[in-house]
Write an enzyme that holds these catalytic residues in place. Structure first.
Site, short mmCIF file in Angstrom:
data_model
loop_
_atom_site.label_atom_id
_atom_site.label_comp_id
_atom_site.label_asym_id
_atom_site.label_seq_id
_atom_site.Cartn_x
_atom_site.Cartn_y
_atom_site.Cartn_z
N PHE A 1 -42.76 9.87 -4.51
CA PHE A 1 -42.42 8.55 -5.06
C PHE A 1 -41.05 8.02 -4.62
O PHE A 1 -40.78 6.84 -4.77
CB PHE A 1 -42.51 8.56 -6.58
CG PHE A 1 -43.93 8.64 -7.05
CD1 PHE A 1 -44.74 7.51 -7.06
CD2 PHE A 1 -44.48 9.85 -7.46
CE1 PHE A 1 -46.05 7.58 -7.48
CE2 PHE A 1 -45.80 9.93 -7.88
CZ PHE A 1 -46.59 8.80 -7.88
N GLU A 2 -40.21 8.89 -4.10
CA GLU A 2 -38.90 8.44 -3.60
C GLU A 2 -39.02 8.28 -2.08
O GLU A 2 -39.64 9.09 -1.42
CB GLU A 2 -37.82 9.48 -3.90
CG GLU A 2 -37.59 9.74 -5.36
CD GLU A 2 -36.90 8.61 -6.10
OE1 GLU A 2 -36.18 7.82 -5.46
OE2 GLU A 2 -37.08 8.54 -7.33
N SER A 3 -38.41 7.25 -1.55
CA SER A 3 -38.40 7.13 -0.10
C SER A 3 -37.13 7.78 0.42
O SER A 3 -36.12 7.83 -0.27
CB SER A 3 -38.47 5.66 0.32
OG SER A 3 -37.36 4.96 -0.19
#
Length: 183
Positions: free
Chosen positions: A14-16
């Site tokens: 979910f984190e880039s």
């Protein structure tokens, strides 16, 4: 306790990861890597993927301490701990504290993970999906952490009241993921 593989995978899902520093709207400091932010980062700074991964692991130690501080009394499994580290990494320590203070039991935490207590009226789809994944990981038995040892029951399987074993565990696990409490 430290964040396990499943927790790390969930956060990365979910984190880039951006290897060049950027500034989020309304934020004071620049951000780089998997969401690492501090006052030493300047516009145009660049890092390697290895450095981004190293910063993430270092940053996680802070969030692990918050999970231990606020939820340590719940005797968490590795999956539950990982889910709460992901939650805290995204919502911050105040968000985690709010979740825990509104949850008196593990089932309360599980139930409350997708609830948003903020002032934003529209809870973005990506955040809803993240909360559902955190909720599913929180409720995943430890034996599922490495590999699901329970085979999908064949279409000929009939489960009756009082049955035990792999087929029952498989059904309970799937019901839990979709919001039916089978703890």
């Amino acid at each position: 306790m430290v964040t396990g593989t499943k927790g790390l995978e969930l956060i990365k899902k979910f984190e880039s990861c951006k290897l060049t520093a950027y500034k989020l709207a309304g934020e004071k400091n620049y951000t780089i890597g998997w969401g690492h932010s501090d006052s030493t980062i300047k516009a145009g700074d660049k890092i390697t993927q290895a450095k981004a991964d190293s910063l993430l692991k270092s940053d996680l130690t802070v969030f692990e301490k918050y999970v231990t501080q606020y939820a340590g009394s719940f005797n968490l499994t590795q999956n539950q701990f990982d889910a709460l580290v992901s939650y805290c990494y995204n919502r911050g320590p105040a968000g985690l504290k709010q979740l825990i203070s509104n949850s008196k039991t593990k089932f309360g935490i599980y139930t409350n993970i997708p609830i948003y207590w903020g002032t934003n009226e529209t809870y973005k789809t990506s955040l809803i999906n993240r909360r559902k994944c955190e909720q599913a990981l929180f409720n995943t038995p430890a034996s599922f952490a490495i590999e699901n040892p329970y085979k999908t029951p064949s279409s000929k399987s009939i489960i009756k009241v009082g049955d035990k074993g792999e087929s029952v565990s498989w059904v309970q696990w799937n019901l839990n993921i979709y919001g039916w409490a089978c703890i």
